[in-house]
Design a protein around this motif. Structure first.
Motif, PDB file in Angstrom:
ATOM      1  N   ALA A   1       0.863  -1.223   0.050  1.00 65.17           N
ATOM      2  CA  ALA A   1      -0.064  -0.004  -0.130  1.00 65.17           C
ATOM      3  C   ALA A   1       0.720   1.252   0.041  1.00 65.17           C
ATOM      4  CB  ALA A   1      -0.837  -0.075   1.152  1.00 65.17           C
ATOM      5  N   GLN A   2       0.427   2.052  -0.660  1.00 65.55           N
ATOM      6  CA  GLN A   2       1.170   3.507  -0.964  1.00 65.55           C
ATOM      7  C   GLN A   2       0.471   4.613   0.140  1.00 65.55           C
ATOM      8  OE1 GLN A   2       3.962   3.699  -2.777  1.00 65.55           O
ATOM      9  NE2 GLN A   2       3.535   1.570  -3.146  1.00 65.55           N
ATOM     10  N   PRO A   3       1.406   5.294   0.923  1.00 66.25           N
ATOM     11  CA  PRO A   3       0.795   6.081   1.862  1.00 66.25           C
ATOM     12  C   PRO A   3       0.686   7.400   1.225  1.00 66.25           C
ATOM     13  CG  PRO A   3       3.082   5.769   2.141  1.00 66.25           C
ATOM     14  CD  PRO A   3       2.746   4.792   1.268  1.00 66.25           C
ATOM     15  N   ILE A   4      -0.518   8.291   1.483  1.00 64.09           N
ATOM     16  CA  ILE A   4      -0.622   9.444   0.938  1.00 64.09           C
ATOM     17  C   ILE A   4       0.049  10.409   1.586  1.00 64.09           C
ATOM     18  CG2 ILE A   4      -2.461  11.192   0.247  1.00 64.09           C
ATOM     19  CD1 ILE A   4      -4.272   8.936   0.386  1.00 64.09           C
ATOM     20  N   GLU A   5       0.968  11.351   1.008  1.00 60.63           N
ATOM     21  CA  GLU A   5       1.834  12.289   1.717  1.00 60.63           C
ATOM     22  C   GLU A   5       0.978  13.565   1.592  1.00 60.63           C
ATOM     23  OE1 GLU A   5       5.801  12.349   0.895  1.00 60.63           O
ATOM     24  OE2 GLU A   5       6.027  10.274   0.867  1.00 60.63           O
TER      25      GLU A   5
ATOM     26  N   GLU B   1      -1.116  11.305   5.704  1.00 57.87           N
ATOM     27  CA  GLU B   1      -2.254  11.397   5.917  1.00 57.87           C
ATOM     28  C   GLU B   1      -2.720  10.255   5.797  1.00 57.87           C
ATOM     29  OE1 GLU B   1      -4.796  14.500   4.249  1.00 57.87           O
ATOM     30  OE2 GLU B   1      -3.140  15.933   4.060  1.00 57.87           O
ATOM     31  N   THR B   2      -3.691   9.988   6.815  1.00 59.22           N
ATOM     32  CA  THR B   2      -4.603   8.499   6.385  1.00 59.22           C
ATOM     33  C   THR B   2      -5.880   8.943   6.481  1.00 59.22           C
ATOM     34  OG1 THR B   2      -2.779   7.505   7.741  1.00 59.22           O
ATOM     35  CG2 THR B   2      -5.173   6.357   7.473  1.00 59.22           C
TER      36      THR B   2
END
Length: 112
Positions: A76-80, A88-89
């Motif tokens: 999964a790629q985190p959202i920066e 941010e999640t």
């Protein structure tokens, strides 16, 4: 031909002509099937590249990642966010429908 055979052929439902979308989907299915038939060989090539002392570290890493992606799926790629170093999640996405007859004054414009 006998009359019975001719009547039988005439009474058979006619098939609609193959559409471009249907033939395209069939072609994609055939391509996917053909590609999958080479999975074992492709995986052996990737493993060979990953283990090769002659390959550059970047190529070996790329082969290793390809093997892991196919075996375990991509991570999964985190959202920066715009701020440095923060991630941010998204906790919840909600869709709210506002009906004008239920809106409080000023929320959804003039009532009818």
């Amino acid at each position: 031909m006998s009359e019975k055979v001719e009547c039988g052929l005439a009474s058979e439902p006619s098939r609609p002509p193959a559409t471009k979308a249907r033939s395209r989907a069939r072609a994609l299915t055939e391509i996917r099937s053909l590609a999958r038939s080479h999975t074992r060989t492709a995986l052996k090539v990737l493993v060979g590249i990953m283990r090769s002392d002659d390959a550059t570290p970047a190529v070996r890493l790329s082969a290793a990642n390809a093997i892991l992606d196919r075996g375990w799926g991509k991570s999964a790629q985190p959202i920066e966010s715009g701020e440095e170093g923060t991630v941010e999640t998204v906790h919840r996405v909600e869709r709210i429908i506002v009906r004008p007859e239920e809106a409080v004054d000023g929320d959804a414009g003039p009532k009818a």
